[in-house]
Design a protein around this motif. Structure first.
Motif, short mmCIF file in Angstrom:
data_model
loop_
_atom_site.label_atom_id
_atom_site.label_comp_id
_atom_site.label_asym_id
_atom_site.label_seq_id
_atom_site.Cartn_x
_atom_site.Cartn_y
_atom_site.Cartn_z
N TYR A 117 0.83 -1.20 0.00
CA TYR A 117 0.00 0.00 0.00
C TYR A 117 0.87 1.25 0.00
O TYR A 117 1.79 1.37 0.81
N ALA A 118 0.59 2.17 -0.91
CA ALA A 118 1.27 3.47 -0.94
C ALA A 118 0.53 4.40 0.02
O ALA A 118 -0.66 4.68 -0.18
N ILE A 119 1.20 4.86 1.04
CA ILE A 119 0.58 5.66 2.10
C ILE A 119 -0.13 6.88 1.51
O ILE A 119 0.46 7.67 0.78
N ASP A 120 -1.42 6.99 1.83
CA ASP A 120 -2.29 8.11 1.43
C ASP A 120 -2.45 8.28 -0.07
O ASP A 120 -2.87 9.34 -0.53
N GLN A 121 -2.13 7.26 -0.86
CA GLN A 121 -2.29 7.39 -2.30
C GLN A 121 -3.19 6.30 -2.88
O GLN A 121 -3.44 6.29 -4.07
N GLU A 122 -3.66 5.40 -2.04
CA GLU A 122 -4.53 4.32 -2.50
C GLU A 122 -5.72 4.23 -1.56
O GLU A 122 -5.74 4.83 -0.49
N ASP A 123 -6.69 3.43 -1.95
CA ASP A 123 -7.92 3.29 -1.19
C ASP A 123 -7.74 2.27 -0.06
O ASP A 123 -7.36 1.13 -0.30
N LEU A 124 -8.00 2.72 1.15
CA LEU A 124 -7.95 1.89 2.35
C LEU A 124 -8.77 2.62 3.39
O LEU A 124 -8.78 3.85 3.41
N PHE A 125 -9.49 1.89 4.24
CA PHE A 125 -10.35 2.61 5.17
C PHE A 125 -9.53 3.50 6.11
O PHE A 125 -8.39 3.22 6.43
N PHE A 126 -10.14 4.61 6.53
CA PHE A 126 -9.44 5.71 7.18
C PHE A 126 -8.63 5.28 8.40
O PHE A 126 -7.47 5.66 8.56
N GLY A 127 -9.22 4.54 9.31
CA GLY A 127 -8.52 4.15 10.53
C GLY A 127 -7.25 3.36 10.25
O GLY A 127 -6.22 3.59 10.87
N LEU A 128 -7.31 2.44 9.30
CA LEU A 128 -6.13 1.63 8.98
C LEU A 128 -5.05 2.49 8.32
O LEU A 128 -3.87 2.32 8.60
N ARG A 129 -5.45 3.43 7.47
CA ARG A 129 -4.47 4.36 6.88
C ARG A 129 -3.70 5.09 7.97
O ARG A 129 -2.48 5.22 7.92
N GLU A 130 -4.44 5.60 8.95
CA GLU A 130 -3.81 6.34 10.04
C GLU A 130 -3.01 5.41 10.94
O GLU A 130 -1.95 5.78 11.44
N GLY A 152 -17.85 2.91 8.09
CA GLY A 152 -18.92 3.88 8.27
C GLY A 152 -20.30 3.42 7.84
O GLY A 152 -20.67 2.26 7.97
N TYR A 153 -21.04 4.37 7.36
CA TYR A 153 -22.45 4.16 7.01
C TYR A 153 -22.63 3.17 5.87
O TYR A 153 -23.59 2.42 5.84
N TYR A 154 -21.69 3.12 4.93
CA TYR A 154 -21.88 2.31 3.73
C TYR A 154 -21.40 0.88 3.87
O TYR A 154 -21.78 0.03 3.10
N GLY A 155 -20.53 0.60 4.84
CA GLY A 155 -19.96 -0.74 4.92
C GLY A 155 -19.03 -0.97 3.74
O GLY A 155 -18.62 -0.04 3.06
N ASP A 156 -18.69 -2.23 3.50
CA ASP A 156 -17.81 -2.52 2.36
C ASP A 156 -18.59 -3.16 1.21
O ASP A 156 -17.99 -3.67 0.27
N ASN A 157 -19.91 -3.16 1.30
CA ASN A 157 -20.79 -3.74 0.27
C ASN A 157 -20.57 -5.24 0.08
O ASN A 157 -20.87 -5.78 -0.97
N HIS A 158 -20.02 -5.89 1.09
CA HIS A 158 -19.82 -7.33 1.01
C HIS A 158 -20.10 -7.96 2.37
O HIS A 158 -21.22 -8.38 2.63
N ASN A 163 -22.34 0.86 9.82
CA ASN A 163 -21.95 1.29 11.17
C ASN A 163 -21.44 0.15 12.05
O ASN A 163 -21.91 -0.03 13.17
N ILE A 164 -20.46 -0.59 11.55
CA ILE A 164 -19.87 -1.69 12.30
C ILE A 164 -18.48 -1.30 12.80
O ILE A 164 -17.58 -1.07 12.00
N PRO A 165 -18.29 -1.21 14.13
CA PRO A 165 -16.95 -0.97 14.65
C PRO A 165 -16.12 -2.24 14.47
O PRO A 165 -16.66 -3.35 14.48
N LEU A 166 -14.81 -2.09 14.31
CA LEU A 166 -13.96 -3.22 13.95
C LEU A 166 -12.73 -3.34 14.84
O LEU A 166 -12.26 -2.36 15.41
N ILE A 167 -12.20 -4.57 14.90
CA ILE A 167 -10.90 -4.85 15.49
C ILE A 167 -10.03 -5.38 14.36
O ILE A 167 -10.47 -6.22 13.58
N SER A 168 -8.81 -4.88 14.27
CA SER A 168 -7.90 -5.33 13.22
C SER A 168 -6.51 -5.54 13.81
O SER A 168 -5.97 -4.66 14.47
N ARG A 169 -5.96 -6.71 13.56
CA ARG A 169 -4.59 -7.03 13.97
C ARG A 169 -3.71 -6.84 12.73
O ARG A 169 -3.93 -7.48 11.71
N VAL A 170 -2.71 -5.96 12.84
CA VAL A 170 -1.88 -5.59 11.69
C VAL A 170 -0.42 -5.90 11.98
O VAL A 170 0.10 -5.55 13.05
#
Length: 183
Positions: A117-130, A152-158, A163-170
Protein backbone atom coordinates in the motif's frame (compact mmCIF):
# COMPACT_ATOMS: atom_id res chain seq x y z
CA UNK A 1 -50.55 66.75 -29.18
CA UNK A 2 -47.95 64.57 -30.75
CA UNK A 3 -45.42 65.47 -28.03
CA UNK A 4 -48.02 64.86 -25.39
CA UNK A 5 -48.77 61.30 -26.62
CA UNK A 6 -45.09 60.60 -27.08
CA UNK A 7 -44.27 61.78 -23.55
CA UNK A 8 -47.13 59.70 -22.05
CA UNK A 9 -45.88 56.63 -23.97
CA UNK A 10 -42.33 57.26 -22.82
CA UNK A 11 -43.39 57.73 -19.19
CA UNK A 12 -45.54 54.57 -19.31
CA UNK A 13 -42.63 52.60 -20.73
CA UNK A 14 -40.21 54.08 -18.20
CA UNK A 15 -42.37 53.33 -15.12
CA UNK A 16 -43.47 49.88 -16.30
CA UNK A 17 -39.86 48.64 -16.42
CA UNK A 18 -38.65 47.62 -12.99
CA UNK A 19 -35.97 45.33 -11.68
CA UNK A 20 -36.90 41.65 -11.41
CA UNK A 21 -37.87 40.52 -7.93
CA UNK A 22 -36.53 37.34 -6.40
CA UNK A 23 -39.11 34.64 -5.95
CA UNK A 24 -39.69 33.48 -2.41
CA UNK A 25 -39.43 29.75 -1.58
CA UNK A 26 -42.69 27.85 -1.34
CA UNK A 27 -41.52 26.00 1.79
CA UNK A 28 -38.90 26.95 4.30
CA UNK A 29 -36.58 24.28 5.71
CA UNK A 30 -35.60 24.63 9.33
CA UNK A 31 -32.55 22.38 9.15
CA UNK A 32 -34.18 19.89 11.51
CA UNK A 33 -33.08 16.90 9.38
CA UNK A 34 -29.43 17.90 9.75
CA UNK A 35 -29.87 18.47 13.49
CA UNK A 36 -31.51 15.03 13.88
CA UNK A 37 -28.72 13.42 11.85
CA UNK A 38 -26.06 15.05 14.04
CA UNK A 39 -27.81 13.81 17.18
CA UNK A 40 -28.13 10.24 15.79
CA UNK A 41 -24.43 10.20 14.90
CA UNK A 42 -23.44 11.48 18.35
CA UNK A 43 -25.54 8.76 20.00
CA UNK A 44 -24.09 6.08 17.72
CA UNK A 45 -20.56 7.26 18.43
CA UNK A 46 -21.19 7.27 22.18
CA UNK A 47 -22.61 3.71 22.09
CA UNK A 48 -19.65 2.44 20.05
CA UNK A 49 -17.15 4.15 22.33
CA UNK A 50 -18.86 2.63 25.40
CA UNK A 51 -18.59 -0.85 23.85
CA UNK A 52 -14.91 -0.30 23.04
CA UNK A 53 -14.22 1.05 26.55
CA UNK A 54 -15.86 -2.04 28.02
CA UNK A 55 -13.54 -4.27 25.94
CA UNK A 56 -10.53 -2.25 27.09
CA UNK A 57 -11.57 -2.48 30.76
CA UNK A 58 -12.03 -6.25 30.53
CA UNK A 59 -8.60 -6.72 28.87
CA UNK A 60 -6.13 -6.02 31.66
CA UNK A 61 -3.28 -7.84 29.90
CA UNK A 62 -2.78 -5.13 27.25
CA UNK A 63 -1.90 -1.45 27.53
CA UNK A 64 -4.29 0.43 25.23
CA UNK A 65 -3.36 3.76 23.70
CA UNK A 66 -5.85 6.33 22.47
CA UNK A 67 -4.88 7.82 19.11
CA UNK A 68 -5.38 11.44 18.14
CA UNK A 69 -7.58 10.17 15.31
CA UNK A 70 -10.20 8.59 17.59
CA UNK A 71 -9.28 4.89 17.68
CA UNK A 72 -7.55 2.70 20.25
CA UNK A 73 -4.65 0.28 19.88
CA UNK A 74 -2.10 -1.82 21.70
CA UNK A 75 1.22 -3.31 20.68
CA UNK A 76 1.67 -7.08 20.52
CA UNK A 77 5.21 -6.54 19.29
CA UNK A 78 6.87 -3.14 19.60
CA UNK A 79 10.21 -1.96 18.23
CA UNK A 80 11.67 0.53 20.68
CA UNK A 81 14.88 1.12 18.71
CA UNK A 82 13.66 1.93 15.19
CA UNK A 83 12.58 5.48 14.43
CA UNK A 84 11.38 5.15 10.85
CA UNK A 85 7.65 5.39 10.26
CA UNK A 86 5.85 5.46 6.92
CA UNK A 87 5.15 8.87 5.41
CA UNK A 88 3.16 10.05 2.39
CA UNK A 89 4.01 7.99 -0.71
CA UNK A 90 6.06 5.32 1.07
CA UNK A 91 5.15 1.72 0.26
CA UNK A 92 4.23 -0.47 3.21
CA UNK A 93 3.94 -4.24 3.05
CA UNK A 94 1.60 -5.61 5.71
CA UNK A 95 -0.79 -8.38 6.72
CA UNK A 96 -3.99 -7.85 8.65
CA UNK A 97 -7.32 -9.33 9.61
CA UNK A 98 -10.68 -7.77 10.43
CA UNK A 99 -13.01 -8.84 13.27
CA UNK A 100 -16.14 -7.41 14.82
CA UNK A 101 -16.11 -6.25 18.45
CA UNK A 102 -17.19 -9.73 19.58
CA UNK A 103 -13.97 -11.11 18.10
CA UNK A 104 -15.71 -12.93 15.26
CA UNK A 105 -13.57 -12.98 12.11
CA UNK A 106 -15.01 -11.05 9.18
CA UNK A 107 -11.91 -11.28 6.97
CA UNK A 108 -9.01 -13.54 7.92
CA UNK A 109 -5.38 -12.64 7.34
CA UNK A 110 -5.20 -15.43 4.78
CA UNK A 111 -8.28 -14.14 2.96
CA UNK A 112 -6.89 -10.59 2.79
CA UNK A 113 -3.39 -11.79 1.85
CA UNK A 114 -0.28 -9.59 2.01
CA UNK A 115 -0.94 -6.01 0.98
CA UNK A 116 1.41 -3.45 -0.60
CA UNK A 117 0.00 0.00 0.00
CA UNK A 118 1.27 3.47 -0.94
CA UNK A 119 0.58 5.66 2.10
CA UNK A 120 -2.29 8.11 1.43
CA UNK A 121 -2.29 7.39 -2.30
CA UNK A 122 -4.53 4.32 -2.50
CA UNK A 123 -7.92 3.29 -1.19
CA UNK A 124 -7.95 1.89 2.35
CA UNK A 125 -10.35 2.61 5.17
CA UNK A 126 -9.44 5.71 7.18
CA UNK A 127 -8.52 4.15 10.53
CA UNK A 128 -6.13 1.63 8.98
CA UNK A 129 -4.47 4.36 6.88
CA UNK A 130 -3.81 6.34 10.04
CA UNK A 131 -2.79 3.25 12.01
CA UNK A 132 -0.12 2.29 9.49
CA UNK A 133 1.49 5.72 9.95
CA UNK A 134 2.14 5.13 13.65
CA UNK A 135 3.75 1.72 13.11
CA UNK A 136 7.39 0.81 12.55
CA UNK A 137 8.74 -2.08 10.51
CA UNK A 138 8.25 -5.46 12.20
CA UNK A 139 5.63 -4.27 14.70
CA UNK A 140 2.33 -6.02 15.36
CA UNK A 141 -0.51 -3.80 16.55
CA UNK A 142 -4.17 -4.51 17.31
CA UNK A 143 -6.52 -1.62 16.55
CA UNK A 144 -10.07 -0.99 17.72
CA UNK A 145 -11.88 1.26 15.25
CA UNK A 146 -15.28 2.90 15.77
CA UNK A 147 -17.43 2.64 12.65
CA UNK A 148 -16.66 6.19 11.51
CA UNK A 149 -12.96 5.23 11.41
CA UNK A 150 -13.76 1.96 9.60
CA UNK A 151 -16.30 1.54 6.80
CA UNK A 152 -18.92 3.88 8.27
CA UNK A 153 -22.45 4.16 7.01
CA UNK A 154 -21.88 2.31 3.73
CA UNK A 155 -19.96 -0.74 4.92
CA UNK A 156 -17.81 -2.52 2.36
CA UNK A 157 -20.79 -3.74 0.27
CA UNK A 158 -19.82 -7.33 1.01
CA UNK A 159 -19.27 -8.65 4.55
CA UNK A 160 -19.15 -5.47 6.62
CA UNK A 161 -22.50 -3.82 7.16
CA UNK A 162 -23.59 -0.35 8.13
CA UNK A 163 -21.95 1.29 11.17
CA UNK A 164 -19.87 -1.69 12.30
CA UNK A 165 -16.95 -0.97 14.65
CA UNK A 166 -13.96 -3.22 13.95
CA UNK A 167 -10.90 -4.85 15.49
CA UNK A 168 -7.90 -5.33 13.22
CA UNK A 169 -4.59 -7.03 13.97
CA UNK A 170 -1.88 -5.59 11.69
CA UNK A 171 1.67 -6.80 11.10
CA UNK A 172 3.86 -4.26 9.29
CA UNK A 173 6.41 -6.31 7.36
CA UNK A 174 8.37 -3.65 5.47
CA UNK A 175 8.51 0.08 4.74
CA UNK A 176 9.99 1.10 1.40
CA UNK A 177 10.84 4.79 1.40
CA UNK A 178 9.80 6.68 -1.72
CA UNK A 179 10.73 10.18 -0.62
CA UNK A 180 14.24 11.58 -0.98
CA UNK A 181 14.17 13.28 2.43
CA UNK A 182 15.20 11.32 5.49
CA UNK A 183 12.09 10.68 7.60
Amino acid sequence: MRYFLLSIGFLTLFFSCKAPEARRPVSISSGSFIDESINRNKELSAREEARIQKIIQQDSSNNYITSDGGFWYYYEKKDTLATTKAKFGDIVNFNYDIKDLNGDIIYSEKELDTVNYAIDQEDLFFGLREGLKIMKEGEIVTFLFPSYQAYGYYGDNHKIGTNIPLISRVKLNKITKQSTKEN
